[in-house]
Design a protein around this motif. Structure first.
Motif, PDB file in Angstrom:
ATOM      1  N   ALA A  61       0.826  -1.210   0.000  1.00  0.00           N
ATOM      2  CA  ALA A  61       0.000   0.000   0.000  1.00  0.00           C
ATOM      3  C   ALA A  61       0.859   1.258   0.000  1.00  0.00           C
ATOM      4  CB  ALA A  61      -0.919  -0.006   1.228  1.00  0.00           C
ATOM      5  N   LEU A  62       1.945   1.272   0.794  1.00  0.00           N
ATOM      6  CA  LEU A  62       2.794   2.463   0.839  1.00  0.00           C
ATOM      7  C   LEU A  62       3.530   2.655  -0.478  1.00  0.00           C
ATOM      8  CD1 LEU A  62       3.876   4.848   2.412  1.00  0.00           C
ATOM      9  CD2 LEU A  62       5.697   3.380   3.317  1.00  0.00           C
ATOM     10  N   ALA A  63       3.971   1.570  -1.080  1.00  0.00           N
ATOM     11  CA  ALA A  63       4.646   1.675  -2.374  1.00  0.00           C
ATOM     12  C   ALA A  63       3.703   2.269  -3.422  1.00  0.00           C
ATOM     13  CB  ALA A  63       5.148   0.298  -2.822  1.00  0.00           C
ATOM     14  N   GLU A  64       2.438   1.869  -3.390  1.00  0.00           N
ATOM     15  CA  GLU A  64       1.456   2.408  -4.334  1.00  0.00           C
ATOM     16  C   GLU A  64       1.237   3.896  -4.086  1.00  0.00           C
ATOM     17  OE1 GLU A  64      -2.053   0.057  -3.946  1.00  0.00           O
ATOM     18  OE2 GLU A  64      -1.136  -1.765  -4.782  1.00  0.00           O
ATOM     19  N   TRP A  65       1.136   4.285  -2.804  1.00  0.00           N
ATOM     20  CA  TRP A  65       0.908   5.702  -2.491  1.00  0.00           C
ATOM     21  C   TRP A  65       2.098   6.548  -2.946  1.00  0.00           C
ATOM     22  CZ3 TRP A  65       3.435   9.351   0.500  1.00  0.00           C
ATOM     23  CH2 TRP A  65       2.728  10.540   0.733  1.00  0.00           C
ATOM     24  N   LYS A  66       3.310   6.058  -2.710  1.00  0.00           N
ATOM     25  CA  LYS A  66       4.497   6.824  -3.098  1.00  0.00           C
ATOM     26  C   LYS A  66       4.586   6.959  -4.615  1.00  0.00           C
ATOM     27  CE  LYS A  66       7.347   6.048   0.984  1.00  0.00           C
ATOM     28  NZ  LYS A  66       8.621   5.547   1.556  1.00  0.00           N
ATOM     29  N   ALA A  67       4.184   5.901  -5.327  1.00  0.00           N
ATOM     30  CA  ALA A  67       4.205   5.980  -6.785  1.00  0.00           C
ATOM     31  C   ALA A  67       3.202   6.999  -7.302  1.00  0.00           C
ATOM     32  CB  ALA A  67       3.911   4.598  -7.377  1.00  0.00           C
ATOM     33  N   GLU A  68       2.071   7.122  -6.627  1.00  0.00           N
ATOM     34  CA  GLU A  68       1.027   8.055  -7.049  1.00  0.00           C
ATOM     35  C   GLU A  68       1.247   9.471  -6.523  1.00  0.00           C
ATOM     36  OE1 GLU A  68      -2.652   6.372  -5.807  1.00  0.00           O
ATOM     37  OE2 GLU A  68      -2.466   4.577  -7.076  1.00  0.00           O
ATOM     38  N   ASN A  69       2.079   9.598  -5.477  1.00  0.00           N
ATOM     39  CA  ASN A  69       2.302  10.905  -4.852  1.00  0.00           C
ATOM     40  C   ASN A  69       3.799  11.169  -4.673  1.00  0.00           C
ATOM     41  OD1 ASN A  69      -0.627  11.723  -3.773  1.00  0.00           O
ATOM     42  ND2 ASN A  69      -0.334   9.531  -3.387  1.00  0.00           N
ATOM     43  N   PRO A  70       4.566  11.181  -5.753  1.00  0.00           N
ATOM     44  CA  PRO A  70       6.021  11.345  -5.631  1.00  0.00           C
ATOM     45  C   PRO A  70       6.432  12.658  -4.986  1.00  0.00           C
ATOM     46  CG  PRO A  70       5.329  11.588  -7.919  1.00  0.00           C
ATOM     47  CD  PRO A  70       4.143  11.071  -7.169  1.00  0.00           C
ATOM     48  N   ASP A  71       5.600  13.696  -5.134  1.00  0.00           N
ATOM     49  CA  ASP A  71       5.925  14.997  -4.553  1.00  0.00           C
ATOM     50  C   ASP A  71       5.676  15.038  -3.053  1.00  0.00           C
ATOM     51  OD1 ASP A  71       3.198  14.657  -5.176  1.00  0.00           O
ATOM     52  OD2 ASP A  71       2.839  16.821  -5.066  1.00  0.00           O
ATOM     53  N   LYS A  72       4.896  14.078  -2.535  1.00  0.00           N
ATOM     54  CA  LYS A  72       4.589  14.045  -1.104  1.00  0.00           C
ATOM     55  C   LYS A  72       5.377  12.970  -0.362  1.00  0.00           C
ATOM     56  CE  LYS A  72      -0.171  15.770  -1.519  1.00  0.00           C
ATOM     57  NZ  LYS A  72      -1.596  15.481  -1.206  1.00  0.00           N
ATOM     58  N   ALA A  73       5.962  12.031  -1.099  1.00  0.00           N
ATOM     59  CA  ALA A  73       6.707  10.946  -0.458  1.00  0.00           C
ATOM     60  C   ALA A  73       7.975  11.504   0.176  1.00  0.00           C
ATOM     61  CB  ALA A  73       7.053   9.875  -1.482  1.00  0.00           C
ATOM     62  N   ILE A  74       8.241  11.096   1.390  1.00  0.00           N
ATOM     63  CA  ILE A  74       9.392  11.629   2.115  1.00  0.00           C
ATOM     64  C   ILE A  74      10.687  10.979   1.669  1.00  0.00           C
ATOM     65  CG2 ILE A  74       9.141  10.011   4.059  1.00  0.00           C
ATOM     66  CD1 ILE A  74       9.928  12.356   5.904  1.00  0.00           C
ATOM     67  N   ASP A  75      10.616   9.709   1.260  1.00  0.00           N
ATOM     68  CA  ASP A  75      11.787   8.975   0.787  1.00  0.00           C
ATOM     69  C   ASP A  75      11.308   7.714   0.085  1.00  0.00           C
ATOM     70  OD1 ASP A  75      11.097   7.106   2.815  1.00  0.00           O
ATOM     71  OD2 ASP A  75      12.439   8.046   4.255  1.00  0.00           O
ATOM     72  N   ASP A  76      12.221   6.845  -0.245  1.00  0.00           N
ATOM     73  CA  ASP A  76      11.831   5.600  -0.897  1.00  0.00           C
ATOM     74  C   ASP A  76      11.944   4.409   0.046  1.00  0.00           C
ATOM     75  OD1 ASP A  76      14.552   5.481  -0.660  1.00  0.00           O
ATOM     76  OD2 ASP A  76      14.965   5.027  -2.764  1.00  0.00           O
ATOM     77  N   LYS A  77      11.950   4.662   1.355  1.00  0.00           N
ATOM     78  CA  LYS A  77      12.050   3.584   2.327  1.00  0.00           C
ATOM     79  C   LYS A  77      10.774   2.745   2.329  1.00  0.00           C
ATOM     80  CE  LYS A  77      15.987   4.991   4.201  1.00  0.00           C
ATOM     81  NZ  LYS A  77      17.231   4.209   4.093  1.00  0.00           N
ATOM     82  N   PRO A  78      10.898   1.441   2.560  1.00  0.00           N
ATOM     83  CA  PRO A  78       9.697   0.602   2.646  1.00  0.00           C
ATOM     84  C   PRO A  78       8.947   0.839   3.957  1.00  0.00           C
ATOM     85  CG  PRO A  78      11.641  -0.707   3.120  1.00  0.00           C
ATOM     86  CD  PRO A  78      12.137   0.652   2.678  1.00  0.00           C
TER      87      PRO A  78
END
Length: 709
Positions: free
Chosen positions: A502-519
């Motif tokens: 779920a977090l990976a999907e959110w980060k892919a859809e919200n790259p400007d809001k993702a804090i990092d690429d940590k799992p």
């Protein structure tokens, strides 16, 4: 079952008058507990009206006991007719000739427990057990430890294994710099530091974030900061007009947003919020004696896992919290409960049309308006008398027997092990069930739920979907998993896998809001788990809460002078930082145990507690107010109420402002250097005490000069 000769003396009843079938006799009677030896000063005393009481200190565990004279004589050996489990505050008839049988009792919370023998009970001799409320805290002096001495002058330490000759080194605490010469550096600790130097390369840049160096600020949402007074009393929740021990006090998500800069200045790189989902609407009786109305202000009594509780805020508030936290380099971790739902309450019965009122029950317009009649000897537990627990309505309109085990009619009865028990009497989810189920009746009848019936879903499937929806929708970075040992390990694996996706999907859809690429990250609460690795790390857990440091005297010693932590620092760094799949979250205070400040009420010691904790290898958890000496809340007959006082914002001036400033310095140093939590530890000298932490290119040296003469 145990033989009389193996029994341990727990408490002596002297000159005790005990009725027997033949006559009133005078004989010493002992409370005997098989598992442990207890000091003889734990005496039971005659309390009048045929009652005799013994108070003993018990740790968590299962105990077997009875009351008997030294010879276990017939007539003065009080126990069950056959081996029997006893319930708290429930008088149980006893045989006075129980020579080879005993009661068992399960203790979930350490503390003082009172055993009562009533020789004039209506049904004959009876025994009952209850947990005694904690006494008013006594401020104590910490034990004396050897901190080493410091003359107050500049401190010299050999740093040749970390810094090169000619390298410019900075003390992060004071900002002063010095050049390494002959492998050594000499600096004057600032007055405010208490003899501490936090050395780094003068041109050091902050490290990238790593969960191995997590600094987690734990917030009980309702007790932190009230950012929106308009949401203080939804569902007709009310104040009690007294100590407000178990009522909502107004803290909310907007209040946390207002304090994100403060949290960032503490060097915290994650916040952990108590559960934010919709809680039971009404109250239960609080404490052993029902002395207050107890709402789900803490978040652990869920009614609807798909909705935010309006006391805490709105979906928009949560979205903004994550956005604003991420802007400041702060990850958001929420508490999740997979083990149980919230208690049934009269107000929820009224709201969801569960017609299970007893014939003698009053019917107020709103059950949250009800108060016990003290003139008639009523307390807040009285509400239980107004409920027909045997009504079929509970199976038809509440969670339903396909969802939870409970002692109510139509439900699977609780078991006696960690997985199948009703923890604290809470309805226990059937997480082991492979049966396909629809929505529970209470949610089917709840117009605003977001729960959707899924074909082929089990109880666990729904719970996993409900929890991970918060991740998928808002970008929650991690879970703190509640009551981990009370749920099958495989369930945690399933939750972690789903949340990671779920977090990976959110980060892919919200790259400007993702804090990092940590799992996705998950830390578990396994009650009393210490600093060791076990199977939980193979079932979804990246870390576990470490009960050892706060549970012993180590935290107090480390707060007086950090050289007392050397053996622990070395062991933790070796065990944790050489294993990429092992970490701990160490703390000094929590909502379920105690406040560090409560025991000693010493601001200087609280300042030292920052050093001992924040320089710990692995992750650390700061409970809101550790940094400010938050005073304990009012004492009550609920053991944990003092730990949940409202944040002491109005006290942050003078000495307390200086205390916060110290926590900020050490916390920022930790956050800037991944080596503090995740690096290799090496002691450089005993006096002054100095150690290095190194991870890759990140290098630091910590120096503690000692106790000033």
């Amino acid at each position: 079952m145990f033989a009389p000769k193996k029994l341990a003396l727990a408490a002596l009843v002297t000159s005790l008058l005990v009725p027997s079938a033949q006559a009133i006799i005078k004989t010493p009677i002992f409370l005997r507990i098989a598992e442990h030896d207890y000091a003889a000063e734990n005496r039971a005393k005659f309390k009048g009206k045929g009652k005799y009481k013994a108070t003993v200190e018990l740790e968590k565990g299962t105990y077997h006991f009875r009351l008997a004279d030294k010879e276990f004589s017939c007539g003065t050996s009080f126990g069950p007719e056959a081996a029997e489990k006893i319930k708290f505050k429930t008088p149980v008839p006893v045989s006075d000739c129980a020579t080879d049988t005993d009661f068992s009792i399960r203790i979930l919370f350490p503390g003082e427990y009172e055993f009562t023998l009533d020789t004039k009970a209506d049904s004959g001799n009876a025994i009952s057990v209850m947990r005694k409320p904690k006494k008013v805290a006594v401020v104590r002096k910490p034990p004396a430890v050897d901190c080493g001495t410091w003359d107050g002058n500049a401190v010299e330490v050999n740093v040749s294994s970390v810094f090169k000759d000619g390298e410019l080194v900075k003390d992060f605490y004071s900002g002063q710099t010095a050049e390494v010469a002959g492998g050594k550096v000499s600096m004057q600790p600032s007055k405010e530091s208490g003899g501490l130097l936090l050395l780094e390369p003068a041109k050091a840049k902050p490290s990238d974030f790593d969960w191995d160096n997590a600094s987690v600020y734990f917030i009980m949402t309702d007790r932190f900061n009230n950012g929106d007074t308009s949401n203080d009393y939804p569902f007709n929740r009310k104040k009690d007009g007294k100590l407000e021990t178990g009522t909502f006090q107004g803290g909310d998500i907007k209040g946390i947003i207002e304090k994100l800069d403060y949290i960032q200045e503490l060097g915290m790189n994650a916040i952990w919020l108590t559960p934010i989902v919709e809680q039971i609407h009404g109250f239960i009786g609080g404490g052993e004696k029902g002395s207050f109305p107890f709402y789900g202000y803490h978040g652990y009594w869920a009614l609807d896992f798909t909705r935010l509780d309006p006391n805490f805020g709105t979906d928009e508030d949560l979205e903004r919290l994550v956005t604003e936290a991420h802007k400041r380099g702060i990850r958001v971790v929420i508490d999740v409960v997979m083990n149980h739902a919230g208690y049934p309450t009269l107000d929820d019965m009224q709201t969801f049309d569960i017609n299970a009122l007893a014939p003698n029950a009053p019917v107020p317009d709103q059950w949250t308006d009800w108060v016990p009649d003290e003139k008639k000897g009523q307390n807040w537990h009285r509400y239980n008398n107004y409920i027909r627990w045997g009504s079929s309505e509970w199976a038809e309109k509440w969670w339903g027997p396909d969802w939870v085990r409970s002692g109510m009619a139509g439900y699977t009865a609780p078991g006696g092990d960690d997985i199948t028990m009703n923890l604290a009497g809470l309805p226990d989810f059937l997480t082991e069930s492979e049966k396909h189920v629809g929505l529970p009746p209470i949610l089917k009848n709840k117009p605003d739920t977001r729960a959707v019936e899924r074909e082929g879903y089990t109880v666990v499937d729904y719970l996993v979907e409900w929890h991970t929806t918060w991740v998928r929708k808002y970008g929650i970075d991690g879970f703190r998993a509640d009551t981990v040992k009370h749920v099958e390990a495989e369930v945690w694996t399933k939750l972690k896998d789903s949340a990671t996706k779920a977090l990976a999907e959110w980060k892919a859809e919200n790259p400007d809001k993702a804090i990092d690429d940590k799992p996705f990250w998950m830390v578990g609460e396994v009650w009393h788990h210490g600093a060791y690795k076990d199977f939980y790390f193979d079932h979804g857990m990246d870390s576990l809460i470490n009960f050892d440091y706060a549970g012993e005297m180590q935290a107090v010693k480390g707060a007086q002078c950090i050289n007392q932590n050397e053996d622990l620092y070395a062991t933790y760094a070796k065990d944790i930082n050489t294993d990429p799949d092992f970490n701990l979250l160490t703390y000094i205070s929590s909502h379920d145990t105690k406040l560090f400040f409560q025991r000693y009420e010493n601001l200087e010691l609280q300042k030292g507690a920052a050093n001992g904790l924040l320089l710990m290898p692995g992750g650390v958890q700061i409970y809101y107010g550790d940094e400010s000496g938050r005073p304990a809340g009012p004492m009550s007959d609920a053991f944990d109420s003092p730990t949940r006082s409202f944040m002491n914002w109005d006290q942050l001036k003078g000495d307390r402002a200086a205390l916060v400033a110290h926590w900020q310095k050490v916390g920022q140093f930790r956050n800037n250097h991944v080596a503090v939590g995740a690096g290799e530890h090496k002691m450089l000298s005993e006096q002054p005490y100095a150690f290095s932490r190194v991870k890759g290119d990140d290098r630091v040296v910590v120096v503690y000069a000692g106790e000033k003469k």
